[in-house]
Design an enzyme around this catalytic site. Structure first.
Site, PDB file in Angstrom:
ATOM      1  CE  LYS A  55      -8.208   2.062   4.486  1.00 18.85           C
ATOM      2  NZ  LYS A  55      -7.262   2.052   5.613  1.00 18.85           N
ATOM      3  CB  CYS A 106      -4.751   7.647   5.873  1.00 21.12           C
ATOM      4  SG  CYS A 106      -4.023   8.089   7.478  1.00 21.12           S
ATOM      5  CD  GLN A 151      -2.906   1.142   2.277  1.00 22.14           C
ATOM      6  OE1 GLN A 151      -2.651   1.713   3.321  1.00 22.14           O
ATOM      7  NE2 GLN A 151      -4.027   0.468   2.073  1.00 22.14           N
ATOM      8  CG  HIS A 168     -13.233   3.197   6.442  1.00 25.16           C
ATOM      9  ND1 HIS A 168     -12.186   3.068   7.323  1.00 25.16           N
ATOM     10  CD2 HIS A 168     -14.299   3.531   7.201  1.00 25.16           C
ATOM     11  CE1 HIS A 168     -12.599   3.306   8.545  1.00 25.16           C
ATOM     12  NE2 HIS A 168     -13.882   3.598   8.489  1.00 25.16           N
TER      13      HIS A 168
END
Length: 195
Positions: A138, A99, A69, A167
């Site tokens: 992601k 993040c 990642q 997410h």
């Protein structure tokens, strides 16, 4: 690399400074997942891949595929790092757009990039050209609000991604108990890759 077709894929999601080699060793002792994702490699103009994360790839105790990642916004540096990591035993490259850490978002990386779909588009175009293996993402469902997710999905849909992990919270929601599961369904319906 083959994955099960009779059940959902079990992926050990990354968490910075938690899912390191020692953690992978504990997980392996209980039975490995189908896929591992490294902690993120911080990428900028002068960066080199972190040795402790490389060690987890090289000494992978689970014997299952690993995605490396990346987190960053500098396109030449992301391309350089992705090419370098493809020389390691990785199954693909994963771009972190999720993040929520203020220091990361303040540098317009991770979830901070969700405010700049055009820059995400440029990053993915360059990475898709540089990555000969799997390219995954992601993401969160927006920075301030979920209304930002549609334009992000439009961008993701243009780049032949191999998978997208969602997410189901915005960056502002951090890790709140509220999750927008309907947006995972939206992503699954709109993207031509596993979500």
């Amino acid at each position: 690399m083959t994955f099960p077709t009779d059940r959902p894929l079990l992926v050990l999601a990354p968490m910075q400074e938690v899912t390191d080699l020692a953690f992978w060793q504990v997980i392996a002792s209980y039975g490995p997942p189908d896929l591992l994702v490294t902690e993120y490699f911080r990428v900028h103009a002068d960066s080199r891949p972190g040795r402790h994360i490389l060690r987890s790839i090289r000494e992978n105790p689970c014997g299952v595929p690993v995605l490396a990642q990346l987190i960053g916004r500098d396109i030449p540096a992301l391309v350089r790092t992705a090419k370098w990591l493809q020389e390691e035993p990785v199954a693909g490259i994963d771009l972190n757009l999720g993040c929520p850490a203020p220091q990361v978002c303040g540098k317009q990386a991770g979830g901070g990039l969700l405010r700049q779909p055009d820059h995400i588009d440029a990053i993915l175009r360059a990475l898709r050209d540089a990555v000969a293996t799997r390219l995954t993402v992601k993401t969160r469902v927006g920075f301030e609000g979920t209304g930002e997710f549609g334009p992000v999905l439009d961008v993701l849909g243009r780049h032949r991604l191999d998978a997208v992990a969602v997410h189901a919270r915005t960056v502002r929601e951090m890790y709140s108990p509220v999750a927008h599961y309907d947006l995972i369904r939206l992503a699954a319906d709109r993207l031509d890759c596993p979500v």
